[in-house]
Design an enzyme around this catalytic site. Sequence first.
Site, PDB file in Angstrom:
ATOM      1  CB  CYS A   2      10.572  -0.051  21.794  1.00  0.00           C
ATOM      2  SG  CYS A   2      11.383  -0.019  20.209  1.00  0.00           S
ATOM      3  NE  ARG A  26       4.855   2.355  24.545  1.00  0.00           N
ATOM      4  CZ  ARG A  26       4.948   3.462  25.273  1.00  0.00           C
ATOM      5  NH1 ARG A  26       4.030   3.715  26.167  1.00  0.00           N
ATOM      6  NH2 ARG A  26       5.929   4.296  25.111  1.00  0.00           N
ATOM      7  CD1 TRP A  72       6.643   0.659  15.288  1.00  0.00           C
ATOM      8  CD2 TRP A  72       8.274   2.182  15.285  1.00  0.00           C
ATOM      9  NE1 TRP A  72       6.362   1.567  14.304  1.00  0.00           N
ATOM     10  CE2 TRP A  72       7.340   2.518  14.275  1.00  0.00           C
ATOM     11  CE3 TRP A  72       9.386   3.001  15.456  1.00  0.00           C
ATOM     12  CZ2 TRP A  72       7.484   3.635  13.464  1.00  0.00           C
ATOM     13  CZ3 TRP A  72       9.535   4.118  14.641  1.00  0.00           C
ATOM     14  CH2 TRP A  72       8.578   4.413  13.659  1.00  0.00           C
ATOM     15  CG  ASN A  98      11.584   0.947  25.046  1.00  0.00           C
ATOM     16  OD1 ASN A  98      11.770  -0.108  24.468  1.00  0.00           O
ATOM     17  ND2 ASN A  98      10.491   1.219  25.742  1.00  0.00           N
ATOM     18  N   GLY A  99      14.477   3.518  22.759  1.00  0.00           N
ATOM     19  CA  GLY A  99      15.171   4.781  22.493  1.00  0.00           C
ATOM     20  C   GLY A  99      16.178   4.609  21.369  1.00  0.00           C
ATOM     21  CD  GLU A 465      -6.953  14.760  13.629  1.00  0.00           C
ATOM     22  OE1 GLU A 465      -5.833  15.108  13.245  1.00  0.00           O
ATOM     23  OE2 GLU A 465      -7.154  13.732  14.290  1.00  0.00           O
ATOM     24  CE  LYS A 469      -6.968  10.296  13.447  1.00  0.00           C
ATOM     25  NZ  LYS A 469      -6.417  11.214  14.343  1.00  0.00           N
ATOM     26  CD  GLU A 472      -3.874   8.214  12.128  1.00  0.00           C
ATOM     27  OE1 GLU A 472      -2.763   7.946  12.572  1.00  0.00           O
ATOM     28  OE2 GLU A 472      -4.609   9.076  12.636  1.00  0.00           O
ATOM     29  CG  HIS A 488      -4.152  29.626  -6.791  1.00  0.00           C
ATOM     30  ND1 HIS A 488      -3.948  30.676  -7.642  1.00  0.00           N
ATOM     31  CD2 HIS A 488      -5.132  30.018  -5.936  1.00  0.00           C
ATOM     32  CE1 HIS A 488      -4.749  31.681  -7.306  1.00  0.00           C
ATOM     33  NE2 HIS A 488      -5.479  31.295  -6.274  1.00  0.00           N
ATOM     34  CE  LYS A 588      -2.658   6.559  21.441  1.00  0.00           C
ATOM     35  NZ  LYS A 588      -3.502   7.357  20.528  1.00  0.00           N
TER      36      LYS A 588
HETATM   37  C1  F6R Z   1      -2.649  10.456  14.638  1.00  0.00           C
HETATM   38  C2  F6R Z   1      -1.860  10.501  15.857  1.00  0.00           C
HETATM   39  C3  F6R Z   1      -0.516  11.104  15.786  1.00  0.00           C
HETATM   40  C4  F6R Z   1      -0.164  11.782  17.129  1.00  0.00           C
HETATM   41  C5  F6R Z   1       1.279  12.263  17.109  1.00  0.00           C
HETATM   42  C6  F6R Z   1       1.643  12.989  18.379  1.00  0.00           C
HETATM   43  O1  F6R Z   1      -3.902   9.892  14.861  1.00  0.00           O
HETATM   44  O2  F6R Z   1      -2.278  10.015  16.881  1.00  0.00           O
HETATM   45  O3  F6R Z   1      -0.399  11.993  14.737  1.00  0.00           O
HETATM   46  O4  F6R Z   1      -1.039  12.842  17.334  1.00  0.00           O
HETATM   47  O5  F6R Z   1       2.140  11.176  16.945  1.00  0.00           O
HETATM   48  O6  F6R Z   1       1.503  12.177  19.490  1.00  0.00           O
HETATM   49  P1  F6R Z   1       1.271  12.780  20.922  1.00  0.00           P
HETATM   50  O7  F6R Z   1      -0.049  13.463  20.920  1.00  0.00           O
HETATM   51  O8  F6R Z   1       1.322  11.603  21.847  1.00  0.00           O
HETATM   52  O9  F6R Z   1       2.388  13.752  21.158  1.00  0.00           O
END
Ligand code: F6R
Length: 593
Positions: A2, A26, A72, A98-99, A465, A469, A472, A488, A588
């Site tokens: 949010c 975000r 959100w 927010n929260g 990682e 990517k 997502e 296994h 985000k």
């Molecule tokens: C994936 C991604 C998320 C963040 C995670 C932590 O591409 O961006 O997995 O890494 O939500 O967020 P931060 O780094 O802001 O604590």
Amino acid sequence: MCGIVGFLGDNPEKILIDRLKKLEYRGYDSAGVAVKSQNKVNIFKSKGEIKNLENIIKTTENACLGIGHTRWATHGKPDEINAHPHLSSDGKWIVVHNGIIENYLTLKDKLVNDGYNFYSETDTEIIAKLLEYYSKSGSTLDAIKNTVNKLNGSFALCILHKDDNHLFFVKNRSPLYVAKNADNVMVASDVVCFKGFSEEYYNIPDGYYGFADSNNVKFFDKLGEVQLSTSELDLCEFESETTFKHFMLKEIYETAPSIKNILEHYSLKNNRKQFDKIDFSKIKKFKFVGCGTAYHACLVGSDMLEEKTNVECNAYVASEFRYSNPKIGEDTLVVLVSQSGETADTLAALELARQKGAYTVAIVNVEYSTLAKCADCYLPIKAGVEVGVASTKAYCAQLAVLYIFSQIIYEKMGLGSFNLDDLENLSKNFEYGNVTEFKLLADALKYNDRIFMIGRGVDYYSALEASLKIKETSYINSDTYYAGELKHGFLALIENDTYVIVFATDKKVLSKTISNAEEARARGAKLILLTCFDFKPHELDNFHYVIKVKNANGPLQSILNIVPWQIIAYYTSIFKGINPDKPRNLAKSVTVE
Ligand code: F6R
């Protein structure tokens, strides 16, 4: 997650929409604004993108005040009813939040007993109703104070009252900032909103509330009015010569400038001075904590440091750390890694580490964030604003700073001298790879429902990682396994033409990893190899495709391994018609646990 904007000044509609657009990155699923003139409040809400909201807003004559929100969904589905702002029963109090209010069900029960009706599924609506309840026996500000005293959880609030021309705000464990210029005041959950509005802002501490009118901003804590000093607005951004279609691609290509920035910042000795406050003779173990991509950086960072110092290092997912009763105390240094510095689980891990007397170091991109402010030491990752929901440049910058962190600790523990040669070499010789080839691979991958990635040691972390990517941004189910685990269990999933991506950049386990890949190929898998070594032509025949990266000869290899997969993930999403900057269901900055 949010976003909040409040604006005190003429024509608030335009400013609110403009600033809500700045918060779009975000992640959100509905949006709304409340606009106030002397005696009237108009509310507009819509599901989906801000432009839907923009299309329905009508001008409020003589408007002087407004609040806006991107939601959100956490409590209740994403629709216009649950979208903020929320209203009291008498329609006088208007709130954006927010929260999460953790005790909202208990409060709701009480309010229902008192005769209040609820129209939404949100936790926020109880705030508006509580404000109404308390305003029956006190002033507007008293009502806010009494309401806040009843709330448990995290909340940043912007509040309007129909018969009052002040812009009210409250902050507790969810970011909120205030800025003013000669004529106007703005409140926002992210300082990016202040760009072009003011050069400085107030960072509101937890537990504070206040209000603004056209002359003044006033802040209060539990004991009364307090004066706050301002911070300078310093948004580190890179200007790109080329115009990129998406932030994700722009940000991938900001990796090299970020690394240069990092080198410049950390070659100055005084940036490491803060570590003097840690008594390294006491430190017996290091714990690295983060979520998602930041957790993947922690895995690499933990291995880097253990190899350099021979001291016990472990990496944890932040949401698990808190509840795993971690064995930490004064002999522990807890390293918290985060792009945003506002991730709720990572902040909770910081709180726990502090309670248990451990030293804390934050490795963070957003320099004004809670994590950066509250840890004992703070290492900025200098990647500039990251807008794309999928973290790219920030991940590489985290790895570079974790490498620097290992150098700092190595020096502080008296094991040797601080040395950035490897990072300097990497920076000088940095390459993004052959994009035409990456596009071909993306085109081939886009038709798959699932793919597999394997590796050993640090290569396994690169695979984790890369998988994230791909998942997502293109919604392909990419599973990651240790190469040695193939037989296994997961070999059962391999069918003809299943793609298996093999990360093989660690010399000591190279032949083992290649043998494991062979086991998959023998069962019909198509292998894609990522390596930094030269293979003989007949050995390469077994691979459907080979991505050759440079050899970093050490722990920085993880940076070189991931960039091709960030680009491949980007193009896979583009070829599938997905907007890589805004993957479905994701946000985000994850400010709720
Ligand atoms: C994936 C991604 C998320 C963040 C995670 C932590 O591409 O961006 O997995 O890494 O939500 O967020 P931060 O780094 O802001 O604590």
